[in-house]
Design a protein around this motif. Structure first.
Motif, short mmCIF file in Angstrom:
data_model
loop_
_atom_site.label_atom_id
_atom_site.label_comp_id
_atom_site.label_asym_id
_atom_site.label_seq_id
_atom_site.Cartn_x
_atom_site.Cartn_y
_atom_site.Cartn_z
N ASN A 213 5.83 2.11 32.03
CA ASN A 213 7.15 2.49 32.58
C ASN A 213 7.23 3.96 32.99
O ASN A 213 8.32 4.50 33.14
CB ASN A 213 8.28 2.18 31.60
N TRP A 214 6.10 4.62 33.15
CA TRP A 214 6.13 5.99 33.68
C TRP A 214 5.96 5.91 35.19
O TRP A 214 5.19 5.07 35.67
CB TRP A 214 4.97 6.82 33.07
N PRO A 215 6.61 6.74 35.99
CA PRO A 215 7.45 7.88 35.65
C PRO A 215 8.89 7.46 35.35
O PRO A 215 9.33 6.39 35.78
CB PRO A 215 7.43 8.71 36.94
N PRO A 216 9.63 8.31 34.62
CA PRO A 216 11.03 7.99 34.36
C PRO A 216 11.82 7.91 35.66
O PRO A 216 11.82 8.85 36.44
CB PRO A 216 11.51 9.16 33.48
N ASP A 217 12.45 6.79 35.89
CA ASP A 217 13.24 6.60 37.11
C ASP A 217 14.11 5.36 36.90
O ASP A 217 13.63 4.22 37.03
CB ASP A 217 12.34 6.42 38.34
N GLN A 218 15.37 5.55 36.58
CA GLN A 218 16.25 4.44 36.23
C GLN A 218 16.50 3.51 37.41
O GLN A 218 16.82 2.33 37.22
CB GLN A 218 17.58 4.98 35.70
N MET A 219 16.35 4.01 38.63
CA MET A 219 16.60 3.17 39.80
C MET A 219 15.69 1.96 39.83
O MET A 219 16.08 0.88 40.29
CB MET A 219 16.43 3.98 41.08
N VAL A 220 14.46 2.09 39.36
CA VAL A 220 13.52 0.97 39.37
C VAL A 220 13.33 0.39 37.97
O VAL A 220 12.40 -0.38 37.73
CB VAL A 220 12.16 1.39 39.97
N GLY A 221 14.19 0.79 37.03
CA GLY A 221 14.11 0.25 35.68
C GLY A 221 13.04 0.90 34.82
O GLY A 221 12.68 0.35 33.77
N SER A 692 14.39 15.73 34.73
CA SER A 692 13.63 14.49 34.60
C SER A 692 14.43 13.44 33.84
O SER A 692 14.44 12.26 34.20
CB SER A 692 12.30 14.78 33.89
N VAL A 693 15.11 13.86 32.77
CA VAL A 693 15.91 12.93 31.97
C VAL A 693 17.10 12.42 32.80
O VAL A 693 17.42 11.22 32.78
CB VAL A 693 16.40 13.61 30.67
N ASN A 694 17.75 13.31 33.51
CA ASN A 694 18.99 12.96 34.22
C ASN A 694 18.75 12.22 35.53
O ASN A 694 19.53 11.33 35.91
CB ASN A 694 19.81 14.21 34.49
N HIS A 695 17.68 12.60 36.24
CA HIS A 695 17.48 12.07 37.60
C HIS A 695 16.14 11.39 37.82
O HIS A 695 16.02 10.59 38.75
CB HIS A 695 17.64 13.20 38.63
N GLY A 696 15.13 11.73 37.04
CA GLY A 696 13.82 11.13 37.24
C GLY A 696 12.76 12.18 37.54
O GLY A 696 13.06 13.31 37.94
N MET A 697 11.51 11.77 37.35
CA MET A 697 10.39 12.69 37.56
C MET A 697 10.32 13.18 39.00
O MET A 697 10.00 14.33 39.26
CB MET A 697 9.08 12.00 37.16
N TRP A 698 10.61 12.30 39.95
CA TRP A 698 10.52 12.69 41.36
C TRP A 698 11.41 13.90 41.64
O TRP A 698 11.02 14.80 42.38
CB TRP A 698 10.94 11.52 42.26
N TYR A 699 12.61 13.93 41.03
CA TYR A 699 13.54 15.02 41.29
C TYR A 699 13.09 16.31 40.60
O TYR A 699 13.22 17.41 41.16
CB TYR A 699 14.94 14.63 40.82
N ALA A 700 12.57 16.20 39.38
CA ALA A 700 12.12 17.38 38.64
C ALA A 700 10.97 18.09 39.33
O ALA A 700 10.71 19.28 39.06
CB ALA A 700 11.71 16.98 37.22
N ARG A 701 10.27 17.39 40.21
CA ARG A 701 9.15 17.99 40.94
C ARG A 701 9.45 18.18 42.43
O ARG A 701 8.58 18.61 43.19
CB ARG A 701 7.91 17.09 40.80
N SER A 702 10.66 17.86 42.85
CA SER A 702 11.00 17.89 44.27
C SER A 702 11.22 19.32 44.76
O SER A 702 11.59 20.21 43.97
CB SER A 702 12.28 17.07 44.51
N PRO A 703 11.02 19.58 46.06
CA PRO A 703 11.29 20.92 46.59
C PRO A 703 12.77 21.29 46.48
O PRO A 703 13.10 22.47 46.31
CB PRO A 703 10.85 20.82 48.06
N GLU A 704 13.66 20.31 46.55
CA GLU A 704 15.10 20.60 46.42
C GLU A 704 15.40 21.25 45.07
O GLU A 704 16.20 22.18 44.99
CB GLU A 704 15.92 19.31 46.55
#
Length: 753
Positions: A213-221, A692-704
């Motif tokens: 279940n890695w990476p953390p991302d609630q959108m895909v469960g 990462s906890v709130n939004h997911g790993m993708w966001y914690a590493r995103s340029p935004e």
């Protein structure tokens, strides 16, 4: 505890732990995520083949692999995690398409109830395992195929020269046309798709994905599994049990009270006359100092890429020294200078311990030195050529960049280095052999020393266990044999034994305590460290049993580090025990700092990220280099410097040292390292973890997120620690240079004739 009992326990623990490591390594081979022969859409279009996925892995390796972004959380921290990023972009496209078709607007504009409906539909679509084990075909929907094609367009532009993505490339510290061949561009997309597919696809007959279940991302469960939570709690229990046992052992075997009246009143090493081979190790330390300074400079450049993207204070470096090269060299040179220092210390101490100088020993020392120089120069040149796309897949594998962090050098250079370790092993054993064959009180400690020496030479061979297109899960298994077992394990045992020999030879430590202490510390390491290797592999396509084993036994690795205060206090007492010991003050102080960084860097910051639930959210974030810097330089680097100073003291034993520069070096290096961590790396890592906890790993590493002004400010603040640290390294270099040119020694005062 009797020495015989410790030997039996050592043998039993070693056998059991490596049996478990081997058995579950076989399970990793058996249960790794499958690579489909073909990926085919519902409409019959073939998107990827297994050859393209495997070649894509080679493309990824050739551009730096884990030195530019991460896959499954392992690698560098400037660019994104490609598996998490691909997955996010894929499902955003699908959700928007469904939303437009059903509601006439983008997903983000929908009401919560409508979003929840599409989210449930998405999870069912992506998590279902549609891989056919009998045919090897992976079937996907036409909608997902369309999302994949959209991703291919994005990544193709990113890795080539799409001007609309220049800002993103700058944020990722990627030069234009990092990949120059269109076929290679298509192949790397195939590999990214497969890595992301493994992250969101349930294992057969399971509700948990191939990557647990890695990476953390609630959108895909992708949320923490029950095992991740359960074994986190169990790891804390194991930690408490281990602390209780080691406290009991320390209480029964206290030796931190030193009676100075029983210590030698004169320096036992004062009459030591270095042999020709011992003197020949001096050149190793000239190289060590040079590599330290170059490595730190590359670290400054690499860190600055996180701020400026493609330059260094306006100087455009990315075209000739791109980020993956600078980071590769920064890590590689650290390993080279630390290993060189330790190897040279062994070559110096072996004849000193045995009192025997074998014939042609000096020649062997010089041959090994030449071989190490060739490996350093050849491997870093090959890594540059690989990243610059000047080598084909096969040549890159053999002479270029393998793409795996800490073992980046090409296979030819790996084999060359492996041979070099066996040259070193033969030089060590032939010097120690007379002492081994002669009954003495030192014999058991010598045997342990030889076991560690053989392990260092032999266990590097784990780095030869994967091939050019070996499955990523399997390659990760063997890579951690090298990084964890070899670097963090056997080298540390070897260095502990060298330190014990030094204190015994100086008459500051009784041989009985040294032998039992080394044996006990080795047993404790084996008990937690061998099976604890699995804590690096929670989410690398491994079965869930790896989480249970890694969590339980990696907690035991922390146990002895909790009691490093006793060792620090003992060594501090030694530095003040008798007047002549003061001549060794700063070498001993560097050994003391090893104990401190073992507690803080390996212990505190290590356990911060080791439990499964912590690593689930933190893997691939800046909390990892917090542990990495504090453990690699703080423990192994400080130990290498301490050993270097002991050897240099032995080579200049007759004269008084002028230690002002050493004093500056010690405090500046230690304070600078702590500042680097506390005011930059750790705050960034904590903020990323929250994201990462709130939004997911993708966001914690995103340029935004990563280009947010707060994070940019924190990266700039690292300059403070870097400057202090670099100042200390320069002071150390000047001191060592002064031993040759005169300003670090007082030749008017001879301590010994």
């Amino acid at each position: 505890m009797k020495t015989k009992t410790l030997w039996v326990l050592f043998a039993a623990v070693t056998l059991v732990c490596f049996t478990v490591l081997g058995f579950f390594g076989h399970e990793i081979y058996r249960e790794k995520p499958p690579i489909p022969k073909a990926v085919i859409s519902s409409g019959g279009n073939q998107l990827f083949t297994d050859h393209e996925i495997k070649d894509g892995q080679n493309v990824w390796q050739s551009i730096g692999g884990q030195e530019i972004g991460t896959i499954w959380g392992h690698g560098a921290y400037v660019a994104p995690d490609w598996s998490a990023d691909w997955l996010h972009r894929e499902y955003v496209f699908i959700l928007d398409k469904w939303s437009q078709n059903q509601f006439g607007t983008k997903y983000d504009n929908l009401m919560e109830e409508q979003q929840a409906m599409l989210k449930t539909r998405l999870q069912k679509a992506l998590r279902e395992n549609t891989y056919n084990t009998s045919t090897g075909i992976l079937n996907i929907s036409d909608e997902r195929a369309e999302a994949i094609m959209n991703n291919i367009k994005y990544y193709s532009g990113l890795f080539t020269d799409d001007p609309s993505l220049e800002k993103v490339r700058t944020a990722y510290a990627m030069p234009v046309n990092l990949i120059k061949d269109p076929i290679r561009v298509k192949d790397i997309n195939a590999f990214f798709f497969w890595a992301a597919w493994a992250c969101t696809t349930n294992r057969p007959n399971s509700r948990i994905t191939y990557t647990n279940n890695w990476p953390p991302d609630q959108m895909v469960g992708n949320t923490p599994s029950a095992g991740v939570v359960l074994w986190t709690g169990f790891s804390v229990i194991m930690l408490l049990i281990g602390i209780g046992l080691i406290a009991y052992y320390n209480a029964r075997n206290r030796m931190d009270i030193i009676d100075s009246s029983l210590l030698p009143q004169n320096d036992p090493l004062g009459g030591l006359n270095p042999t020709s081979s011992m003197k020949a190790t001096l050149k190793y330390y000239w190289v060590v100092v040079a590599l330290i300074l170059v490595q730190i400079l590359l670290g400054v450049v690499t860190a600055h890429y996180g701020v400026e993207g493609k330059g260094f204070y306006g100087l455009k470096l990315s075209n000739i020294l791109p980020y993956p090269v600078s980071r590769t060299w920064h890590i590689q040179l650290a390993l080279f200078w630390i290993a060189t220092s330790w190897l040279a210390a062994g070559l110096y101490i072996a004849p000193a311990v045995s009192g025997h100088e074998p014939k042609y020993q000096r020649l062997g020392v010089n041959i090994l030195f030449t071989a190490l120089l060739v490996i350093v120069v050849g491997s870093i040149a090959g890594e540059w050529m690989g990243v610059m796309q000047k080598l084909g897949f096969v040549k890159n594998f053999w002479f270029g960049h393998q793409g795996y962090e800490y073992v980046d050098l090409g296979r030819f250079w790996q084999i060359f280095l492996f041979a070099g370790f066996f040259i070193w092993l033969s030089l060590m054993l032939r010097a120690l052999w007379p002492a081994l064959t002669k009954p003495s009180v030192n014999r058991q400690l010598l045997v342990m020393f030889c076991i560690a020496t053989i392990a260092i030479a032999g266990f590097y061979g784990a780095g030869l266990m994967w091939g050019r297109q070996t499955h990523l899960s399997v390659a990760e298994y063997w890579r951690w044999w090298v990084v964890h077992l070899w670097v963090e394990g056997f080298f540390e045992v070897f260095a502990t034994e060298i330190a014990a020999f030094l204190f015994v030879r100086m008459g500051l430590l009784k041989i009985k305590y040294a032998t039992t202490g080394v044996l006990f510390s080795t047993i404790v390491y084996m008990s937690g460290g061998v099976i604890g290797t699995f804590h690096h592999m929670y989410f690398t396509g491994t079965p869930t049993a790896i989480i249970a084993l890694g969590a339980s036994f990696s907690a035991l690795e922390v146990v002895p580090l909790v009691f490093m205060g006793f060792e620090s206090w003992h060594n501090l007492q030694l530095s003040k025990a008798t007047p002549w010991v003061k001549a060794y003050k700063w070498p001993i102080y560097f050994i003391i700092s090893v104990s401190f960084w073992n507690l803080v860097g390996a212990g505190l910051f290590g356990f911060l990220i080791n439990p499964p639930i912590a690593l689930y959210y933190m893997q691939g974030l800046n909390t990892t280099p917090v542990h990495g810097h504090a453990a690699l330089f703080g423990v192994f680097g400080m130990l290498a410097i301490g050993l270097m100073l002991f050897v240099l003291k032995g080579l200049t034993i007759k004269y008084v040292w002028k230690t002002r520069l050493l004093q500056i070096a010690f405090w500046a290096i230690n304070v600078g390292l702590m500042l680097m961590i506390l005011i930059s790396l750790l705050p960034i890592g904590v903020l990323q973890t929250i994201a990462s906890v709130n939004h997911g790993m993708w966001y914690a590493r995103s340029p935004e997120f990563m280009q947010d002004p707060t994070l940019q400010t924190l990266r700039w603040l690292r300059i403070i620690g870097d400057v202090v640290f670099s100042f200390g390294a320069v002071a150390l270099g000047l001191f060592v240079l002064g031993l040759k040119l005169g300003w670090s020694v007082d030749r008017t005062k001879e301590l010994y004739s």
